[in-house]
Design a protein around this motif. Structure first.
Motif, PDB file in Angstrom:
ATOM      1  N   HIS A  29      -1.469  18.483  16.082  1.00 57.93           N
ATOM      2  CA  HIS A  29      -1.010  18.875  17.247  1.00 57.93           C
ATOM      3  C   HIS A  29       0.209  19.526  17.261  1.00 57.93           C
ATOM      4  O   HIS A  29       1.140  19.444  16.605  1.00 57.93           O
ATOM      5  CB  HIS A  29      -0.984  17.507  18.126  1.00 57.93           C
ATOM      6  CG  HIS A  29      -1.007  17.792  19.889  1.00 57.93           C
ATOM      7  ND1 HIS A  29       0.269  18.236  20.366  1.00 57.93           N
ATOM      8  CD2 HIS A  29      -1.792  17.605  20.559  1.00 57.93           C
ATOM      9  CE1 HIS A  29      -0.159  18.376  21.513  1.00 57.93           C
ATOM     10  NE2 HIS A  29      -1.190  17.953  21.921  1.00 57.93           N
ATOM     11  N   VAL A  30       0.394  20.788  18.222  1.00 54.27           N
ATOM     12  CA  VAL A  30       1.453  21.269  18.404  1.00 54.27           C
ATOM     13  C   VAL A  30       2.682  20.701  18.534  1.00 54.27           C
ATOM     14  O   VAL A  30       3.908  20.809  17.832  1.00 54.27           O
ATOM     15  CB  VAL A  30       1.281  22.571  19.287  1.00 54.27           C
ATOM     16  CG1 VAL A  30       1.170  22.011  20.767  1.00 54.27           C
ATOM     17  CG2 VAL A  30       2.585  23.358  19.077  1.00 54.27           C
ATOM     18  N   LEU A  31       2.673  19.526  19.137  1.00 54.86           N
ATOM     19  CA  LEU A  31       3.885  18.730  19.589  1.00 54.86           C
ATOM     20  C   LEU A  31       4.482  18.136  18.082  1.00 54.86           C
ATOM     21  O   LEU A  31       5.611  17.859  17.931  1.00 54.86           O
ATOM     22  CB  LEU A  31       3.827  17.716  20.539  1.00 54.86           C
ATOM     23  CG  LEU A  31       3.904  18.141  21.901  1.00 54.86           C
ATOM     24  CD1 LEU A  31       3.705  17.113  22.986  1.00 54.86           C
ATOM     25  CD2 LEU A  31       5.370  18.908  22.198  1.00 54.86           C
ATOM     26  N   ARG A  32       3.315  17.590  17.447  1.00 54.75           N
ATOM     27  CA  ARG A  32       3.924  17.064  16.045  1.00 54.75           C
ATOM     28  C   ARG A  32       4.557  18.045  15.287  1.00 54.75           C
ATOM     29  O   ARG A  32       5.583  17.746  14.466  1.00 54.75           O
ATOM     30  CB  ARG A  32       2.708  16.461  15.415  1.00 54.75           C
ATOM     31  CG  ARG A  32       1.900  15.310  15.966  1.00 54.75           C
ATOM     32  CD  ARG A  32       0.880  14.446  15.169  1.00 54.75           C
ATOM     33  NE  ARG A  32       0.057  13.594  15.705  1.00 54.75           N
ATOM     34  CZ  ARG A  32       0.827  12.160  15.640  1.00 54.75           C
ATOM     35  NH1 ARG A  32       1.905  12.013  15.448  1.00 54.75           N
ATOM     36  NH2 ARG A  32       0.212  11.269  16.335  1.00 54.75           N
ATOM     37  N   THR A  33       4.190  19.265  15.198  1.00 50.98           N
ATOM     38  CA  THR A  33       4.952  20.151  14.705  1.00 50.98           C
ATOM     39  C   THR A  33       6.171  20.595  15.109  1.00 50.98           C
ATOM     40  O   THR A  33       7.224  20.466  14.224  1.00 50.98           O
ATOM     41  CB  THR A  33       4.145  21.820  14.553  1.00 50.98           C
ATOM     42  OG1 THR A  33       2.785  21.390  13.833  1.00 50.98           O
ATOM     43  CG2 THR A  33       4.818  22.709  13.739  1.00 50.98           C
ATOM     44  N   VAL A  34       6.256  20.674  16.369  1.00 57.98           N
ATOM     45  CA  VAL A  34       7.648  21.058  17.041  1.00 57.98           C
ATOM     46  C   VAL A  34       8.652  19.835  16.928  1.00 57.98           C
ATOM     47  O   VAL A  34       9.806  19.988  16.775  1.00 57.98           O
ATOM     48  CB  VAL A  34       7.477  21.254  18.383  1.00 57.98           C
ATOM     49  CG1 VAL A  34       8.779  21.443  19.171  1.00 57.98           C
ATOM     50  CG2 VAL A  34       6.580  22.455  18.590  1.00 57.98           C
ATOM     51  N   ALA A  83      -1.636  28.980  16.672  1.00 58.92           N
ATOM     52  CA  ALA A  83      -2.932  28.076  16.302  1.00 58.92           C
ATOM     53  C   ALA A  83      -4.148  28.422  16.909  1.00 58.92           C
ATOM     54  O   ALA A  83      -5.074  28.252  16.081  1.00 58.92           O
ATOM     55  CB  ALA A  83      -2.339  26.559  16.733  1.00 58.92           C
ATOM     56  N   ILE A  84      -4.170  29.060  17.930  1.00 60.53           N
ATOM     57  CA  ILE A  84      -5.359  29.266  18.412  1.00 60.53           C
ATOM     58  C   ILE A  84      -5.753  30.660  17.734  1.00 60.53           C
ATOM     59  O   ILE A  84      -7.007  30.719  17.385  1.00 60.53           O
ATOM     60  CB  ILE A  84      -5.518  29.541  20.155  1.00 60.53           C
ATOM     61  CG1 ILE A  84      -5.058  28.401  20.792  1.00 60.53           C
ATOM     62  CG2 ILE A  84      -6.772  30.190  20.577  1.00 60.53           C
ATOM     63  CD1 ILE A  84      -4.950  28.475  22.145  1.00 60.53           C
ATOM     64  N   GLY A  85      -4.860  31.287  17.726  1.00 60.31           N
ATOM     65  CA  GLY A  85      -5.164  32.796  16.926  1.00 60.31           C
ATOM     66  C   GLY A  85      -5.956  33.588  17.731  1.00 60.31           C
ATOM     67  O   GLY A  85      -6.499  33.525  18.748  1.00 60.31           O
ATOM     68  N   PRO A  86      -6.452  35.108  17.223  1.00 61.92           N
ATOM     69  CA  PRO A  86      -5.714  35.320  15.872  1.00 61.92           C
ATOM     70  C   PRO A  86      -4.320  35.876  15.908  1.00 61.92           C
ATOM     71  O   PRO A  86      -3.815  36.582  16.877  1.00 61.92           O
ATOM     72  CB  PRO A  86      -6.555  36.746  15.512  1.00 61.92           C
ATOM     73  CG  PRO A  86      -7.072  37.148  17.045  1.00 61.92           C
ATOM     74  CD  PRO A  86      -7.185  35.833  17.678  1.00 61.92           C
ATOM     75  N   MET A  87      -3.400  35.645  15.058  1.00 61.62           N
ATOM     76  CA  MET A  87      -1.962  35.702  14.798  1.00 61.62           C
ATOM     77  C   MET A  87      -1.601  37.160  14.995  1.00 61.62           C
ATOM     78  O   MET A  87      -0.830  37.725  15.551  1.00 61.62           O
ATOM     79  CB  MET A  87      -1.608  35.078  13.376  1.00 61.62           C
ATOM     80  CG  MET A  87      -1.351  33.744  13.588  1.00 61.62           C
ATOM     81  SD  MET A  87      -0.368  33.214  11.841  1.00 61.62           S
ATOM     82  CE  MET A  87      -0.534  31.489  11.927  1.00 61.62           C
ATOM     83  N   PRO A 200      -4.704  11.650  15.461  1.00 63.06           N
ATOM     84  CA  PRO A 200      -3.979  10.807  14.263  1.00 63.06           C
ATOM     85  C   PRO A 200      -3.787  11.793  12.822  1.00 63.06           C
ATOM     86  O   PRO A 200      -2.800  11.478  11.980  1.00 63.06           O
ATOM     87  CB  PRO A 200      -5.426  10.452  13.688  1.00 63.06           C
ATOM     88  CG  PRO A 200      -6.420  11.240  14.209  1.00 63.06           C
ATOM     89  CD  PRO A 200      -6.129  11.777  15.408  1.00 63.06           C
ATOM     90  N   ASP A 201      -3.753  13.228  13.309  1.00 63.07           N
ATOM     91  CA  ASP A 201      -3.589  14.198  11.984  1.00 63.07           C
ATOM     92  C   ASP A 201      -1.913  14.219  12.001  1.00 63.07           C
ATOM     93  O   ASP A 201      -1.098  14.428  12.983  1.00 63.07           O
ATOM     94  CB  ASP A 201      -4.044  15.571  12.428  1.00 63.07           C
ATOM     95  CG  ASP A 201      -5.439  15.608  12.468  1.00 63.07           C
ATOM     96  OD1 ASP A 201      -6.003  14.780  11.724  1.00 63.07           O
ATOM     97  OD2 ASP A 201      -5.913  16.376  13.234  1.00 63.07           O
ATOM     98  N   LYS A 202      -1.577  14.116  10.740  1.00 65.83           N
ATOM     99  CA  LYS A 202      -0.109  14.119  10.392  1.00 65.83           C
ATOM    100  C   LYS A 202       0.276  15.677  10.251  1.00 65.83           C
ATOM    101  O   LYS A 202      -0.497  16.396   9.617  1.00 65.83           O
ATOM    102  CB  LYS A 202       0.308  13.492   9.109  1.00 65.83           C
ATOM    103  CG  LYS A 202      -0.015  12.083   9.081  1.00 65.83           C
ATOM    104  CD  LYS A 202       0.338  11.366   7.672  1.00 65.83           C
ATOM    105  CE  LYS A 202       0.193   9.690   7.848  1.00 65.83           C
ATOM    106  NZ  LYS A 202       0.552   9.183   6.456  1.00 65.83           N
ATOM    107  N   PRO A 203       1.510  15.719  10.819  1.00 66.00           N
ATOM    108  CA  PRO A 203       2.033  17.185  10.507  1.00 66.00           C
ATOM    109  C   PRO A 203       2.489  17.861   9.076  1.00 66.00           C
ATOM    110  O   PRO A 203       2.461  16.905   8.301  1.00 66.00           O
ATOM    111  CB  PRO A 203       3.178  17.259  11.613  1.00 66.00           C
ATOM    112  CG  PRO A 203       3.795  15.823  11.279  1.00 66.00           C
ATOM    113  CD  PRO A 203       2.610  14.847  11.324  1.00 66.00           C
ATOM    114  N   ALA A 204       2.346  18.940   8.948  1.00 67.10           N
ATOM    115  CA  ALA A 204       2.766  19.731   7.561  1.00 67.10           C
ATOM    116  C   ALA A 204       4.211  19.550   7.680  1.00 67.10           C
ATOM    117  O   ALA A 204       4.649  20.706   8.199  1.00 67.10           O
ATOM    118  CB  ALA A 204       2.153  20.829   7.505  1.00 67.10           C
TER     119      ALA A 204
END
Length: 278
Positions: A29-34, A83-87, A200-204
């Motif tokens: 999720h984008v907030l996990r990245t931010v 994240a949605i893309g295309p970049m 549940p996905d962990k951020p990179a």
């Protein structure tokens, strides 16, 4: 010339940061990245405080806070957009929007451009448009939602840059520290409210942290460039950052580069050369 080089460095750092941020937002999720990127960015700016100094006068606090709110919105909207893309379509659209407002503010505040600048400035904006002419990876067109997010991200970035430019010139990195502290607080608060929706996905972690570090570097270079040159010129050069994002998307994600984008990259080189003469 110094302002030009600083703006080019800011553009490169923004392009790399946006690519990594968008890549990280595809993994969680984008907030996990931010949540990782913003505190990492703040850490860098606190270290810069020891080197470059900072002051926190009322004007610095006010403009820094405003830039922080805009930055939080820019982080979330931009990373979600990429994240949605295309970049290689959405990033240039965001950049074009982010350039127009600061350029307008600079000209309204009395900045004057020579003949080379009057030619180079619209050429640079044209270059951003041309770079956005591609159809994205595999010919995919962006959705209406993605385009709206890109427009919102561009507006948020523009406001952040304008607010930073308005801060007192003798405030050191004070506006950056205040702005990043505010954006980090806003981001963490939003993540807390939406915690159950983050998935549940962990951020990179490494990717997100590197994006935050690069964003801090980009902000610093922009601030120094805007203090030593015209906002109109600095903003439009900084807005060329999609060139870096597009090239990284091509080499890492195998997104196609349209012929119009190649022309745009060449136009950008000509525009920067003309602006160097301003």
């Amino acid at each position: 010339m110094i302002a030009l080089l600083l703006a080019l460095g800011s553009s490169l750092a923004y392009g790399c940061a946006d690519f990594l941020g968008g890549l990280g937002a595809r993994k969680a999720h984008v907030l996990r990245t931010v949540m990782i990127a913003a505190p990492a960015s703040l850490t860098v700016e606190l270290l810069l405080w020891l080197i470059l100094g900072a002051s926190f006068a009322p004007d610095t606090l006010a403009w820094g806070t405003a830039s922080g709110v805009a930055s939080a919105a820019a982080f979330a909207l931009l990373y979600r957009t990429l994240a949605i893309g295309p970049m290689n379509v959405l990033s240039p659209v965001t950049a074009l929007v982010s350039a127009i407002l600061p350029v307008g503010v600079g000209l309204v505040q009395g900045e004057h451009l020579g003949l080379a600048g009057l030619i180079g400035l619209p050429l640079a904006l044209t270059a951003v448009v041309l770079v956005s002419a591609g159809h994205g990876a595999g010919g995919t067109r962006p959705s209406r939602t993605a385009l709206m997010l890109a427009l919102g991200a561009g507006a948020a970035i523009a406001l952040q840059l304008v607010f930073l430019h308005q801060a007192p010139s003798d405030s050191g990195v004070g506006p950056l520290i205040i702005g990043r502290a505010v954006s980090s607080a806003v981001t963490l608060a939003a993540a807390g409210v939406m915690f159950r929706r983050l998935g549940p996905d962990k951020p990179a972690y490494a990717i997100a942290a590197t994006a935050g570090v690069l964003d801090s570097v980009a902000n610093l270079l922009f601030l120094l460039a805007a203090r030593s040159g015209d906002l109109a010129v600095v903003a439009v050069i900084t807005a060329l950052y999609p060139a870096g994002t597009v090239l990284l998307a091509r080499s890492v994600l195998a997104e196609c580069i349209h012929r119009g984008q190649l022309i745009g990259l060449g136009t950008a080189v000509v525009a920067v050369s003309l602006l160097a003469l301003t």
